[in-house]
Design an enzyme around this catalytic site. Structure first.
Site, PDB file in Angstrom:
ATOM      1  N   GLY A   1       0.814  -1.196   0.000  1.00  0.00           N
ATOM      2  CA  GLY A   1       0.000   0.000   0.000  1.00  0.00           C
ATOM      3  C   GLY A   1       0.850   1.250   0.000  1.00  0.00           C
ATOM      4  CB  ILE A   2      -0.083   4.787   0.604  1.00  0.00           C
ATOM      5  CG1 ILE A   2      -1.020   4.954  -0.599  1.00  0.00           C
ATOM      6  CG2 ILE A   2       0.633   6.102   0.912  1.00  0.00           C
ATOM      7  CD1 ILE A   2      -2.167   5.904  -0.371  1.00  0.00           C
ATOM      8  CG  HIS A   3       3.510   3.025   5.912  1.00  0.00           C
ATOM      9  ND1 HIS A   3       4.363   2.098   6.468  1.00  0.00           N
ATOM     10  CD2 HIS A   3       3.724   4.176   6.605  1.00  0.00           C
ATOM     11  CE1 HIS A   3       5.045   2.658   7.446  1.00  0.00           C
ATOM     12  NE2 HIS A   3       4.688   3.923   7.548  1.00  0.00           N
ATOM     13  CB  CYS A   4       4.293  -0.861   1.130  1.00  0.00           C
ATOM     14  SG  CYS A   4       3.178  -1.718   2.242  1.00  0.00           S
ATOM     15  CB  ILE A   5       5.355   2.702  -2.471  1.00  0.00           C
ATOM     16  CG1 ILE A   5       4.279   3.786  -2.358  1.00  0.00           C
ATOM     17  CG2 ILE A   5       4.726   1.374  -2.851  1.00  0.00           C
ATOM     18  CD1 ILE A   5       3.592   4.110  -3.684  1.00  0.00           C
TER      19      ILE A   5
END
Length: 349
Positions: free
Chosen positions: A327-331
């Site tokens: 998700g967003i946190h992961c990238i």
């Protein structure tokens, strides 16, 4: 390691490049490029963005990205910057000194499908470019596998840190000692597992940043699957109980706020792990996931707005990210600002 809610100097990302993760056909690849770009532009509304770009993607990156986004040219295979990049830290005894913890990255346990050897250098590349002191670690770890409150507490999952494909000789004590040395963690809260989808072949084996996060040192946001037809309904209850037990043992009051999952339960590959927990806190804002579920998206936006008062919540459709495994946190990976003091006092030991 400062809390994510402290001020940032910038956010780091890596631009997608062709390969297994991006997709096999042109339409799928374009969807990936567009989604990474949309996240970068959402973050850019609040703080500077630096993007690591593979030489093969420089032309595309310059065409798609806002010109104010700084580009650092370096080899890329995996582009989940939370995991391939460094974990930035500060030194209480040396104000103005930035550190960059360079974990060993082996593609989430060296599965056959993962292409990771180029991006395993991103910790040193980003740390060096930021002018940080690089702190080498022999722990195989990813940024998505830990969350901190900025006051000495770290959230972990046993199936990540003690994964024999990552750290075959590790036990809790060894992991905790290394986290104390590298990120200043004084209290470790261990969860037994992560979400169900994360144990599929393409999963991380239980990253915590899709399960729970600190909104403040005394408040946790917890993924809550409320539909009993989804296996994460039981997982959510299990993790809530583990948090309650852990913080009671630490003698610390903790408010646990539910972030209900969207209504979609499955896709073509099985039960989904769509989670609003996987957001990024930025300067004066929150960049959050949306999933095309108006009622659930609006509810999550309201909860996040209340949990992070004074910050604007903006959303990006994260379904293309979750289709690829995150998700967003992961990238994204935040670099803390050195001029602003930490907002979270240390917990007494």
């Amino acid at each position: 390691m400062p809390a994510e809610t402290d001020r940032h100097e910038r956010t780091w990302m890596a631009f997608p490049c062709e390969g297994f993760t991006l997709g096999a056909d042109a339409q799928t690849r374009e969807e990936g490029y567009a989604t990474w770009t949309a996240v970068a532009h959402a973050v850019l509304r609040f703080e500077p963005v630096t993007m690591i770009v593979d030489p093969s993607e420089l032309t595309r990156a310059r065409r798609m990205l806002d010109p104010s986004i700084e580009i650092v040219e370096a080899p890329v295979d995996e582009f989940w910057m939370r995991d391939t990049g460094p974990t930035f830290v500060v030194d209480d005894d040396r104000p103005g000194v930035l550190g960059a913890v360079d974990w060993i990255f082996n593609g989430w346990g060296a599965p056959a499908w993962s292409e990771w050897r180029k991006s395993a250098e991103h910790g040193r590349i980003a740390g060096g470019h930021a002018g940080a002191e690089v702190i080498s670690s022999l722990l195989v770890a990813e940024g998505g596998g830990l969350h901190v409150d900025g006051a000495g507490t770290v959230l972990l999952t046993e199936t990540v840190q003690l994964d024999p494909r990552r750290n075959p000789l590790a036990d809790r004590a060894r992991v905790e000692a290394e986290l104390a040395r590298t990120i200043g963690a004084t209290d470790a809260v261990w969860l037994s597992r992560g979400l169900t989808r994360d144990y599929d072949e393409l999963g991380t084996n239980g990253h915590v940043d899709i399960v729970a996060t600190f909104a403040a040192p005394d408040r946790i946001l917890l993924h809550d699957q409320q539909d009993a037809a989804h296996p994460d309904h039981e997982v959510s209850a299990l993790i809530r109980g583990e948090f309650e037990e852990a913080f009671e043992a630490l003698g610390r009051p903790m408010t646990i706020t539910s972030l209900p999952a969207p209504s979609t339960l499955s896709d073509d590959h099985g039960f989904v792990d769509w989670s609003y927990v996987n957001h990024l806190v930025v300067n004066d804002g929150v960049v959050a996931c949306s999933f095309g579920d108006t009622a659930a998206d609006d509810r999550a936006r309201g909860i996040l707005g209340e949990a992070y008062p004074g910050r604007e919540v903006v959303t990006v459709d994260a379904r293309p990210l979750f289709e690829r495994g995150g998700g967003i946190h992961c990238i994204t990976q935040q670099q803390p600002a050195l001029s602003a003091p930490a907002t979270s006092p240390r917990h007494p030991r």
